[in-house]
Design a protein around this motif. Structure first.
Motif, PDB file in Angstrom:
ATOM      1  N   ASP A 113       0.853  -1.182   0.000  1.00  0.00           N
ATOM      2  CA  ASP A 113       0.000   0.000   0.000  1.00  0.00           C
ATOM      3  C   ASP A 113       0.891   1.235   0.000  1.00  0.00           C
ATOM      4  OD1 ASP A 113      -3.057   0.798   0.501  1.00  0.00           O
ATOM      5  OD2 ASP A 113      -1.746   2.242   1.486  1.00  0.00           O
ATOM      6  N   GLY A 114       0.665   2.111  -0.977  1.00  0.00           N
ATOM      7  CA  GLY A 114       1.543   3.274  -1.148  1.00  0.00           C
ATOM      8  C   GLY A 114       1.258   4.422  -0.203  1.00  0.00           C
ATOM      9  N   ALA A 115       0.716   4.158   0.981  1.00  0.00           N
ATOM     10  CA  ALA A 115       0.400   5.222   1.951  1.00  0.00           C
ATOM     11  C   ALA A 115       1.657   6.036   2.264  1.00  0.00           C
ATOM     12  CB  ALA A 115      -0.154   4.601   3.230  1.00  0.00           C
ATOM     13  N   HIS A 116       1.516   7.368   2.303  1.00  0.00           N
ATOM     14  CA  HIS A 116       2.688   8.190   2.634  1.00  0.00           C
ATOM     15  C   HIS A 116       2.308   9.481   3.374  1.00  0.00           C
ATOM     16  CE1 HIS A 116       1.451   8.935  -1.621  1.00  0.00           C
ATOM     17  NE2 HIS A 116       1.423  10.184  -1.198  1.00  0.00           N
ATOM     18  N   PHE A 118       9.988  -0.722   4.522  1.00  0.00           N
ATOM     19  CA  PHE A 118       9.584   0.688   4.541  1.00  0.00           C
ATOM     20  C   PHE A 118      10.633   1.599   3.915  1.00  0.00           C
ATOM     21  CE2 PHE A 118       9.009   4.893   6.412  1.00  0.00           C
ATOM     22  CZ  PHE A 118       7.628   5.042   6.487  1.00  0.00           C
ATOM     23  N   ASN A 119      10.154   2.615   3.239  1.00  0.00           N
ATOM     24  CA  ASN A 119      10.950   3.791   2.891  1.00  0.00           C
ATOM     25  C   ASN A 119       9.975   4.932   2.655  1.00  0.00           C
ATOM     26  OD1 ASN A 119      13.351   5.205   2.436  1.00  0.00           O
ATOM     27  ND2 ASN A 119      13.056   5.098   0.224  1.00  0.00           N
ATOM     28  N   CYS A 120      10.408   6.149   2.868  1.00  0.00           N
ATOM     29  CA  CYS A 120       9.583   7.307   2.512  1.00  0.00           C
ATOM     30  C   CYS A 120      10.513   8.409   2.028  1.00  0.00           C
ATOM     31  CB  CYS A 120       8.734   7.782   3.695  1.00  0.00           C
ATOM     32  SG  CYS A 120       9.677   8.413   5.099  1.00  0.00           S
ATOM     33  N   MET A 121       9.958   9.382   1.340  1.00  0.00           N
ATOM     34  CA  MET A 121      10.769  10.506   0.860  1.00  0.00           C
ATOM     35  C   MET A 121      11.254  11.330   2.039  1.00  0.00           C
ATOM     36  SD  MET A 121       8.437  11.661  -2.392  1.00  0.00           S
ATOM     37  CE  MET A 121       9.296  13.227  -2.615  1.00  0.00           C
ATOM     38  N   SER A 122      12.395  11.978   1.871  1.00  0.00           N
ATOM     39  CA  SER A 122      12.988  12.720   2.988  1.00  0.00           C
ATOM     40  C   SER A 122      12.193  13.975   3.348  1.00  0.00           C
ATOM     41  CB  SER A 122      14.440  13.091   2.670  1.00  0.00           C
ATOM     42  OG  SER A 122      14.500  13.803   1.458  1.00  0.00           O
ATOM     43  N   VAL A 123      11.234  14.394   2.469  1.00  0.00           N
ATOM     44  CA  VAL A 123      10.394  15.546   2.817  1.00  0.00           C
ATOM     45  C   VAL A 123       9.275  15.152   3.779  1.00  0.00           C
ATOM     46  CG1 VAL A 123      10.840  16.867   0.719  1.00  0.00           C
ATOM     47  CG2 VAL A 123       8.973  15.211   0.750  1.00  0.00           C
ATOM     48  N   ARG A 124       9.088  13.873   3.996  1.00  0.00           N
ATOM     49  CA  ARG A 124       8.040  13.417   4.916  1.00  0.00           C
ATOM     50  C   ARG A 124       8.634  13.221   6.308  1.00  0.00           C
ATOM     51  NH1 ARG A 124       4.537  13.183   1.024  1.00  0.00           N
ATOM     52  NH2 ARG A 124       4.995  12.045  -0.895  1.00  0.00           N
ATOM     53  N   ASP A 125       7.770  13.203   7.308  1.00  0.00           N
ATOM     54  CA  ASP A 125       8.247  13.131   8.692  1.00  0.00           C
ATOM     55  C   ASP A 125       8.014  11.735   9.271  1.00  0.00           C
ATOM     56  OD1 ASP A 125       8.990  13.451  11.278  1.00  0.00           O
ATOM     57  OD2 ASP A 125       7.629  15.114  11.731  1.00  0.00           O
ATOM     58  N   PHE A 173      14.539  -1.383   6.331  1.00  0.00           N
ATOM     59  CA  PHE A 173      14.572  -0.074   5.677  1.00  0.00           C
ATOM     60  C   PHE A 173      15.509  -0.135   4.481  1.00  0.00           C
ATOM     61  CE2 PHE A 173      13.475   0.566  10.120  1.00  0.00           C
ATOM     62  CZ  PHE A 173      12.297   1.281   9.991  1.00  0.00           C
ATOM     63  N   VAL A 174      14.997   0.301   3.332  1.00  0.00           N
ATOM     64  CA  VAL A 174      15.749   0.192   2.074  1.00  0.00           C
ATOM     65  C   VAL A 174      15.595   1.471   1.252  1.00  0.00           C
ATOM     66  CG1 VAL A 174      15.508  -2.321   1.874  1.00  0.00           C
ATOM     67  CG2 VAL A 174      13.757  -0.839   0.894  1.00  0.00           C
ATOM     68  N   PRO A 175      16.583   1.770   0.397  1.00  0.00           N
ATOM     69  CA  PRO A 175      16.359   2.857  -0.574  1.00  0.00           C
ATOM     70  C   PRO A 175      15.465   2.361  -1.700  1.00  0.00           C
ATOM     71  CG  PRO A 175      18.617   1.985  -0.758  1.00  0.00           C
ATOM     72  CD  PRO A 175      17.923   1.188   0.309  1.00  0.00           C
ATOM     73  N   ASN A 176      14.780   3.282  -2.372  1.00  0.00           N
ATOM     74  CA  ASN A 176      13.986   2.897  -3.541  1.00  0.00           C
ATOM     75  C   ASN A 176      14.922   2.516  -4.675  1.00  0.00           C
ATOM     76  OD1 ASN A 176      11.749   3.713  -2.110  1.00  0.00           O
ATOM     77  ND2 ASN A 176      11.439   5.594  -3.258  1.00  0.00           N
ATOM     78  N   LEU A 210       4.982   5.041  -2.848  1.00  0.00           N
ATOM     79  CA  LEU A 210       4.472   4.337  -4.027  1.00  0.00           C
ATOM     80  C   LEU A 210       5.618   3.857  -4.917  1.00  0.00           C
ATOM     81  CD1 LEU A 210       1.283   6.337  -4.992  1.00  0.00           C
ATOM     82  CD2 LEU A 210       1.412   3.855  -4.753  1.00  0.00           C
ATOM     83  N   HIS A 211       6.736   4.597  -4.880  1.00  0.00           N
ATOM     84  CA  HIS A 211       7.901   4.170  -5.669  1.00  0.00           C
ATOM     85  C   HIS A 211       8.437   2.839  -5.129  1.00  0.00           C
ATOM     86  CE1 HIS A 211       7.953   7.918  -7.860  1.00  0.00           C
ATOM     87  NE2 HIS A 211       7.904   8.579  -6.724  1.00  0.00           N
ATOM     88  N   LEU A 212       8.499   2.722  -3.813  1.00  0.00           N
ATOM     89  CA  LEU A 212       8.957   1.470  -3.199  1.00  0.00           C
ATOM     90  C   LEU A 212       8.002   0.328  -3.564  1.00  0.00           C
ATOM     91  CD1 LEU A 212      10.775  -0.158  -1.246  1.00  0.00           C
ATOM     92  CD2 LEU A 212       9.274   0.586   0.618  1.00  0.00           C
ATOM     93  N   VAL A 213       6.703   0.591  -3.487  1.00  0.00           N
ATOM     94  CA  VAL A 213       5.702  -0.421  -3.836  1.00  0.00           C
ATOM     95  C   VAL A 213       5.906  -0.893  -5.283  1.00  0.00           C
ATOM     96  CG1 VAL A 213       3.234  -0.717  -4.331  1.00  0.00           C
ATOM     97  CG2 VAL A 213       3.953   0.263  -2.148  1.00  0.00           C
ATOM     98  N   GLY A 214       6.133   0.056  -6.194  1.00  0.00           N
ATOM     99  CA  GLY A 214       6.357  -0.296  -7.594  1.00  0.00           C
ATOM    100  C   GLY A 214       7.608  -1.140  -7.775  1.00  0.00           C
ATOM    101  N   ASP A 215       8.663  -0.783  -7.040  1.00  0.00           N
ATOM    102  CA  ASP A 215       9.919  -1.540  -7.136  1.00  0.00           C
ATOM    103  C   ASP A 215       9.754  -2.967  -6.620  1.00  0.00           C
ATOM    104  OD1 ASP A 215      11.135   0.696  -8.176  1.00  0.00           O
ATOM    105  OD2 ASP A 215      11.921   1.381  -6.253  1.00  0.00           O
TER     106      ASP A 215
END
Length: 526
Positions: free
Chosen positions: A318-321, A380-387, A411-414, A514-519
């Motif tokens: 689920d691409g929740a962010h 999990f991963n999220c963009m660095s602009v998110r908290d 925890f992984v990079p996209n 969502l990028h992680l989900v796609g990968d």
């Protein structure tokens, strides 16, 4: 893919000094591509929102397609293939058409931006894709174009639409605050930027602060703004929505309102379905129950592991962010794994008592040996602009309230960051990857674990022992979490863990991006 990648700016989206932010340029691009008139004749449904806008657009497209109309759907981001963003009659545009329209737009823009005016640069990545969508839908003569806003509303590339048939605003929450503002009111103001004078609009129940702003903006533009009620599940005649999760009833309700209004305003409907609370047209029901949307509440068994041990490694994607969508995702995952466990245990029940005793004994022994405990892992991963200090606690606490506790967080990079736009390039070697952000995410997780020891600790020792070979490849590994230099290494660790622990089923929640989900989909569906 190389050409498209060249349009990705190195600047942050929040950097207002970027010359590419000049919104007026979009109208120059429309003239170059001769799209002004075709867009003015298009029957467009325009949808903005923080969460649920993609699902709302998906339901809307499915309903109108089942009503017999030729549909065009533009959404973002794509998960595996760029063509996912452009759907004709519910199917990704074919490669031949995509290439033909792509180069048609590209060549005209390239010539004009080089020769006609030095002051007009090539459009940035998303702007080019939005222009391409308009070109595709105009050339393909769709009956309805459903356009999902990329970011915000007021200054989004899709907002060159001057006269949509109807507008929708899905649930609002805190996301992209570095661009849209720090309060729900400011965010609502940006989203309401898609309202057009006299064009009806619908939204879902919103927090008061957001609703007040939406109503103010609507009243200034003489927009009739209504709140669409959530869909009553009883109207589906015993069927299930095509998209999983309780929150989808909100999005489905909004889609019904958008479709009904579109049908009325384009002269295709004499009756107002909005007032019919006792039944839904058959085409609406079919549209709602057959809609599909990758990467949102999607369950995918790992096909590699499935060959040897079916169902022992299952990804819940689920691409929740945003904070709110993280909570919704956690509720969905908690309920989905319980259903998954029930299905597994039911598949082990004796079905046929007519067999001879030795056969029954042997079969019961096999079934007992196949019964497995399930364990939950977070990827999990999220963009660095998110908290992450907001996202991860919401996720952990909501899951815990349903009795679900993650045994380990990975925890992984996209991967997609290193693949440019497509999947043709080679990722960097693991030594080149900067995982400082992933280490920061791990620290937040560890602080949460140590600050709240309410979790169930069973199986934790097993997790620590498994996949030793690849845990050594991790950048940082503790009892509760690990940081891996790449997604493929993390997937290999999970697969090795399954092989080494035959008595355990792994249920992996993939979320945060969502990028992680796609990968992950690209890797596990191969």
């Amino acid at each position: 893919m190389e050409a498209l990648s060249s349009l990705i700016t190195k600047r942050s989206r929040a950097d207002r000094s970027n010359k590419g932010d000049r919104y007026d340029l979009l109208f120059d691009y429309l003239k170059i591509l001769e799209l002004d008139e075709p867009i003015s004749k298009m029957n467009i449904i325009h949808v903005a929102g923080t969460k649920g806008k993609g699902s709302t657009c998906t339901f809307t497209e499915s309903i109108l397609r089942n009503c017999g109309f030729r549909t065009g759907l533009f959404t973002s981001p794509h998960l595996i293939d760029i063509r996912e963003r452009f759907r004709l009659d519910g199917v990704d545009i074919c490669e031949e058409k995509f290439l033909a329209y792509f180069w048609w737009c590209w060549d005209r823009l390239k010539v004009c931006t080089k020769t006609v005016s030095e002051d007009i640069p090539m459009p940035t990545y998303f702007r080019f894709l939005a222009l391409l969508a308009f070109k595709i839908f105009a050339a393909e003569q769709v009956d309805v174009a459903i356009m999902e806003v990329g970011l915000g509303g007021k200054f989004d590339a899709t907002n060159v639409v001057q006269k949509p048939i109807v507008c929708g605003i899905s649930s609002l929450g805190y996301d992209h605050m570095e661009i849209l503002g720090n309060t729900l009111g400011e965010i609502a103001g940006e989203k309401a930027g898609i309202f057009k004078h006299g064009v009806p609009a619908f939204t879902v129940p919103q927090p008061d602060e957001a609703m007040t702003v939406l109503e103010e903006k609507a009243s200034h533009l003489d927009v009739c703004l209504k709140v669409a009620p959530p869909l009553d599940a009883n109207l589906l005649n015993g069927l299930q929505l095509g998209l999983e999760g309780e929150h989808q009833y909100l999005n489905a309700g909004l889609a019904i309102a958008l479709c009904s209004t579109w049908l009325q305003r384009t002269g295709h409907l004499g009756v107002n379905y909005l007032e019919q609370t006792s039944s839904l047209p058959e085409q609406f029901i079919k549209g709602l129950t057959t809609a599909s949307f990758q990467g949102r509440a999607q369950i995918v068994p790992d096909q590699y592991i499935n060959i040897e041990s079916p169902g022992d490694l299952v990804f819940f994607l689920d691409g929740a962010h945003s904070p709110e969508s993280m909570e919704v995702c956690a509720r969905w995952f908690s309920l989905a794994i319980k259903e998954d466990n029930q299905r597994q245990s039911m598949s082990y029940q004796p079905q046929d008592n007519s067999r001879s005793s030795p056969e029954l004994i042997r079969r019961d022994h096999d079934e007992t040996s196949r019964k497995k405990n399930s364990t939950q892992i977070l990827l999990f991963n999220c963009m660095s602009v998110r908290d992450p200090q907001v996202l991860l606690p919401r996720l952990m606490k909501t899951c815990a309230s349903h009795g679900v506790h993650f045994k380990k967080a990975l925890f992984v990079p996209n991967t997609s960051v290193y693949y440019k736009v497509g999947s043709n390039g080679l990722p960097p070697t693991e030594s080149q990857v900067d995982v400082s952000w992933q280490l920061a995410l791990q620290k937040v997780w560890e602080n949460l674990i140590h600050g709240d020891k309410g979790g169930d600790a069973k199986n934790t020792d097993v997790i620590c022992e498994e996949g030793k070979g690849d845990t050594e490849k991790s950048v940082s590994c503790t009892e509760n979490s690990a940081v891996f230099p790449s997604l493929p290494v993390a997937i290999k660790w999970l697969r090795d863990s399954v092989k080494q622990n035959q008595s355990i089923r792994y249920q992996v929640l993939v979320t945060g991006s969502l990028h992680l989900v796609g990968d992950v989909l690209r890797l596990v569906k191969k």
